[in-house]
Design an enzyme around this catalytic site. Structure first.
Site, mmCIF file in Angstrom:
data_model
loop_
_atom_site.group_PDB
_atom_site.id
_atom_site.type_symbol
_atom_site.label_atom_id
_atom_site.label_comp_id
_atom_site.label_asym_id
_atom_site.label_seq_id
_atom_site.Cartn_x
_atom_site.Cartn_y
_atom_site.Cartn_z
ATOM 1 C CB VAL A 63 0.773 -8.284 16.300
ATOM 2 C CG1 VAL A 63 1.881 -9.429 15.513
ATOM 3 C CG2 VAL A 63 0.673 -7.069 15.530
ATOM 4 C CG ASN A 89 9.684 -6.782 11.827
ATOM 5 O OD1 ASN A 89 10.399 -5.831 11.671
ATOM 6 N ND2 ASN A 89 8.796 -7.290 10.855
ATOM 7 C CB SER A 149 10.891 4.109 14.763
ATOM 8 O OG SER A 149 11.059 5.191 13.814
ATOM 9 C CE1 TYR A 161 6.008 3.302 12.706
ATOM 10 C CE2 TYR A 161 7.418 5.140 12.717
ATOM 11 C CZ TYR A 161 7.165 3.770 12.276
ATOM 12 O OH TYR A 161 8.470 2.728 11.943
ATOM 13 C CB ALA A 163 2.423 8.387 20.484
ATOM 14 C CB SER A 164 2.917 3.395 18.111
ATOM 15 O OG SER A 164 3.757 3.382 17.011
ATOM 16 C CE LYS A 165 7.312 1.217 15.045
ATOM 17 N NZ LYS A 165 7.527 -0.099 15.041
HETATM 18 N N1 LIG Z 1 11.513 1.016 7.198
HETATM 19 C C1 LIG Z 1 11.933 1.540 7.935
HETATM 20 O O1 LIG Z 1 12.264 2.884 7.582
HETATM 21 C C2 LIG Z 1 11.813 1.564 9.435
HETATM 22 C C3 LIG Z 1 12.106 2.545 10.223
HETATM 23 C C4 LIG Z 1 12.137 2.298 11.558
HETATM 24 C C5 LIG Z 1 11.363 1.200 12.023
HETATM 25 N N2 LIG Z 1 10.722 0.511 11.331
HETATM 26 C C6 LIG Z 1 9.820 -0.676 11.750
HETATM 27 O O2 LIG Z 1 10.387 -1.913 11.422
HETATM 28 C C7 LIG Z 1 9.276 -2.957 11.276
HETATM 29 C C8 LIG Z 1 9.345 -3.614 9.775
HETATM 30 O O3 LIG Z 1 8.913 -2.425 8.990
HETATM 31 P P1 LIG Z 1 9.298 -2.612 7.418
HETATM 32 O O4 LIG Z 1 10.247 -1.357 6.960
HETATM 33 O O5 LIG Z 1 10.001 -3.883 7.343
HETATM 34 O O6 LIG Z 1 7.911 -2.688 6.769
HETATM 35 P P2 LIG Z 1 7.133 -3.501 5.771
HETATM 36 O O7 LIG Z 1 5.746 -2.718 5.791
HETATM 37 O O8 LIG Z 1 7.895 -3.817 4.644
HETATM 38 O O9 LIG Z 1 6.748 -4.880 6.695
HETATM 39 C C9 LIG Z 1 5.926 -4.986 7.760
HETATM 40 C C10 LIG Z 1 5.242 -6.197 7.764
HETATM 41 O O10 LIG Z 1 4.205 -6.151 8.928
HETATM 42 C C11 LIG Z 1 3.090 -6.956 8.397
HETATM 43 N N3 LIG Z 1 2.127 -6.399 9.287
HETATM 44 C C12 LIG Z 1 1.444 -5.357 9.210
HETATM 45 N N4 LIG Z 1 0.590 -5.183 10.250
HETATM 46 C C13 LIG Z 1 0.364 -6.446 10.826
HETATM 47 C C14 LIG Z 1 -0.522 -7.079 11.800
HETATM 48 N N5 LIG Z 1 -1.544 -6.229 12.194
HETATM 49 N N6 LIG Z 1 0.012 -8.291 12.081
HETATM 50 C C15 LIG Z 1 1.044 -9.217 11.498
HETATM 51 N N7 LIG Z 1 1.743 -8.478 10.711
HETATM 52 C C16 LIG Z 1 1.515 -7.318 10.324
HETATM 53 C C17 LIG Z 1 2.901 -6.466 7.064
HETATM 54 O O11 LIG Z 1 2.123 -7.260 6.317
HETATM 55 C C18 LIG Z 1 4.152 -6.752 6.530
HETATM 56 O O12 LIG Z 1 4.497 -7.768 5.932
HETATM 57 C C19 LIG Z 1 8.265 -1.968 11.721
HETATM 58 O O13 LIG Z 1 7.749 -2.030 13.092
HETATM 59 C C20 LIG Z 1 8.390 -0.571 11.128
HETATM 60 O O14 LIG Z 1 7.757 0.336 12.113
HETATM 61 C C21 LIG Z 1 10.890 0.615 9.924
#
Ligand SMILES: NC(=O)c1ccc[n+]([C@@H]2O[C@H](COP(=O)([O-])OP(=O)(O)OC[C@H]3O[C@@H](n4cnc5c(N)ncnc54)[C@H](O)[C@@H]3O)[C@@H](O)[C@H]2O)c1
Length: 253
Positions: A63, A89, A149, A161, A163-165
């Site tokens: 992405v 996502n 997040s 993280y 700052a990005s969110k």
């Molecule tokens: N798990 C949590 O507690 C949590 C909390 C708040 C926000 N989030 C956000 O939710 C989203 C999903 O997180 P998750 O917990 O399922 O994480 P995860 O690590 O299980 O899944 C993230 C997916 O993104 C893919 N990815 C990473 N870099 C990429 C790139 N450059 N291009 C395309 N795909 C890429 C990975 O291969 C992975 O499959 C993220 O944006 C994360 O910041 C997660």
């Protein structure tokens, strides 16, 4: 809530919340474009959808690369001729260390960790939004769900993280204002802790402290975020725009 006849692209759907969202959207009737940098992960997501009788195609791409994003959008349009829903996502963490010094704390964070997180979480979200805006404006319809997040409101060790969110929230609100006239709604979700690979890396001591702040005493399951994605992607939320929906079971920061 259904997504019948909709084409939905979910980034980072090779696992975690993205995979749960892809499965949920397909079950709700969407044709799903599942993309990830992880080829094996996204192929498995598509297999799971097809095994359940749904329609999906896998796309491999980063992405944070405009070229890669454009080629996925071309692929989706080539397959189905339209693109109705985008769920941004894909995301990563590269945490730093809050180091205590005599008169305060300072965050020790490598420059490459800053760049990687901002590139994928914030620039990646922008690039995907920009790429889908063209077909969505042409259609006069689109729904974009971005991923913030609760860390956007501050979290020790996560300056990059966070700052990005926080940037994702600002981006969401601005695009919502700019694109509403084209029939495009842009919202974001701010999850608290969700049980995925991302939180599997949290040390036990920190996890115990995190669970103590969550009134129901557990992390969310990915499916519990997927159902919020479905609400924001469907016409059930037709008057919701520019919002950041916190999904953290009422946790204390
Ligand atoms: N798990 C949590 O507690 C949590 C909390 C708040 C926000 N989030 C956000 O939710 C989203 C999903 O997180 P998750 O917990 O399922 O994480 P995860 O690590 O299980 O899944 C993230 C997916 O993104 C893919 N990815 C990473 N870099 C990429 C790139 N450059 N291009 C395309 N795909 C890429 C990975 O291969 C992975 O499959 C993220 O944006 C994360 O910041 C997660």
């Amino acid at each position: 809530m259904d997504l019948n006849d909709r084409v939905a692209w979910i980034t980072g759907s090779g696992g975690g919340i993205g995979r749960a969202t892809a499965l949920r959207f397909a079950a709700a009737g969407a044709r799903v474009a599942a993309s990830d940098v992880n080829h094996a992960g996204v192929a498995e997501t598509v297999e799971l959808i097809r095994a359940a009788g749904g329609t999906a195609e896998a796309f491999v791409g980063d992405v944070a690369s405009a070229e890669s994003v454009d080629s996925i959008v071309d692929g989706v349009l080539g397959a189905w001729g339209r693109l109705d829903v985008l769920v941004n996502n894909a995301g990563i963490t590269r945490d730093g260390l809050a180091v205590r010094i005599k008169d305060g704390s300072v965050t020790r964070l490598a420059e490459d960790a800053w760049d990687a997180v901002l590139d994928i979480n914030l620039k990646g979200t922008f690039l995907c939004c920009q790429a889908v805006a063209v077909p969505m404006i042409r259609q006069g319809y689109g729904r974009i769900v971005n991923t913030a997040s609760v860390s956007a409101f501050g979290n020790v060790g996560q300056a990059n993280y966070s700052a990005s969110k926080a940037g994702v929230i600002g981006l969401t609100r601005t695009l919502a204002l700019e694109w509403a006239r084209h029939g495009i709604a842009v919202n974001c979700v701010a999850p608290g802790g969700v049980r995925t690979q991302m939180t599997a890396a949290i040390p036990e001591r920190l996890m115990t402290a995190l669970l103590e702040r969550i009134p129901i005493g557990r992390l969310a399951e990915p499916e519990e975020i997927a159902s919020v994605h479905l609400f924001l992607a469907s016409d059930a939320s037709s008057y919701v725009n520019g919002q950041c929906l916190v999904v953290d079971a009422g946790a204390r920061l």
